[in-house]
Motif scaffolding. Structure first.
Motif, PDB file in Angstrom:
ATOM      1  N   ALA A 182       1.089  57.390 -11.685  1.00 35.10           N
ATOM      2  CA  ALA A 182       0.142  57.183 -13.403  1.00 35.10           C
ATOM      3  C   ALA A 182      -0.560  55.725 -13.013  1.00 35.10           C
ATOM      4  O   ALA A 182      -1.956  55.795 -13.652  1.00 35.10           O
ATOM      5  N   LEU A 183      -0.016  54.551 -12.159  1.00 39.91           N
ATOM      6  CA  LEU A 183      -1.138  53.775 -12.434  1.00 39.91           C
ATOM      7  C   LEU A 183      -2.078  53.760 -11.726  1.00 39.91           C
ATOM      8  O   LEU A 183      -3.514  53.413 -11.747  1.00 39.91           O
ATOM      9  N   ARG A 184      -1.858  54.581 -10.436  1.00 35.79           N
ATOM     10  CA  ARG A 184      -3.215  55.044  -9.557  1.00 35.79           C
ATOM     11  C   ARG A 184      -4.440  55.898 -10.251  1.00 35.79           C
ATOM     12  O   ARG A 184      -5.814  55.768  -9.932  1.00 35.79           O
ATOM     13  N   LEU A 200      -5.225  56.738 -15.997  1.00 36.98           N
ATOM     14  CA  LEU A 200      -4.083  57.098 -17.079  1.00 36.98           C
ATOM     15  C   LEU A 200      -4.664  55.511 -18.049  1.00 36.98           C
ATOM     16  O   LEU A 200      -4.007  54.549 -17.619  1.00 36.98           O
ATOM     17  N   LYS A 201      -4.696  56.240 -19.100  1.00 33.71           N
ATOM     18  CA  LYS A 201      -4.899  54.648 -20.476  1.00 33.71           C
ATOM     19  C   LYS A 201      -4.463  55.303 -21.316  1.00 33.71           C
ATOM     20  O   LYS A 201      -4.301  56.518 -21.922  1.00 33.71           O
ATOM     21  N   ASN A 202      -4.037  54.635 -22.213  1.00 32.66           N
ATOM     22  CA  ASN A 202      -3.264  54.936 -23.275  1.00 32.66           C
ATOM     23  C   ASN A 202      -1.651  55.390 -23.806  1.00 32.66           C
ATOM     24  O   ASN A 202      -1.462  56.452 -24.300  1.00 32.66           O
ATOM     25  N   LYS A 203      -1.250  55.205 -22.620  1.00 35.85           N
ATOM     26  CA  LYS A 203       0.274  56.041 -22.535  1.00 35.85           C
ATOM     27  C   LYS A 203       1.640  55.140 -22.778  1.00 35.85           C
ATOM     28  O   LYS A 203       0.888  54.305 -22.976  1.00 35.85           O
ATOM     29  N   LYS A 204       2.088  56.139 -23.155  1.00 37.46           N
ATOM     30  CA  LYS A 204       4.201  55.677 -23.604  1.00 37.46           C
ATOM     31  C   LYS A 204       4.779  55.723 -22.032  1.00 37.46           C
ATOM     32  O   LYS A 204       4.428  57.033 -21.480  1.00 37.46           O
ATOM     33  N   LYS A 264      -2.066  46.627 -19.506  1.00 39.20           N
ATOM     34  CA  LYS A 264      -2.194  46.672 -20.320  1.00 39.20           C
ATOM     35  C   LYS A 264      -2.217  47.797 -20.937  1.00 39.20           C
ATOM     36  O   LYS A 264      -2.380  48.594 -22.605  1.00 39.20           O
ATOM     37  N   ARG A 265      -2.844  49.324 -20.476  1.00 39.69           N
ATOM     38  CA  ARG A 265      -3.149  51.019 -20.530  1.00 39.69           C
ATOM     39  C   ARG A 265      -1.623  51.445 -21.293  1.00 39.69           C
ATOM     40  O   ARG A 265      -1.865  52.740 -21.470  1.00 39.69           O
TER      41      ARG A 265
END
Length: 75
Positions: free
Chosen positions: A4-6, A9-13, A38-39
């Protein structure tokens, strides 16, 4: 988590459920990966499941499920 970090991805919960029998470090490690991101927004209180599920764990999972469903409605 690392994927997910690699993948940038943005604006994820994210929510955390861990197996407490792994020395209790799994939850802390997962949270550290997302701590400065912050994403991602953490939803609900993390739940650590001991070797045997008990009433407290069930209640924690129910609360987390409610928090997750509410966060989906907020979108």
């Amino acid at each position: 988590m690392r994927e997910a970090l690699r993948l940038n991805l943005k604006n994820k919960k994210v929510s955390f459920i861990s197996n407490a029998t792994w020395g209790g470090m799994a939850l802390k490690t997962m949270q550290q990966h997302f701590e400065d991101e912050k994403r991602f927004t953490q939803v609900g209180t993390p739940v650590a499941i001991p070797s045997a599920v008990n009433e407290e764990t069930v209640a924690g999972l129910a609360t987390l499920a409610k928090d997750i469903s509410e966060s989906l409605v907020d979108d």
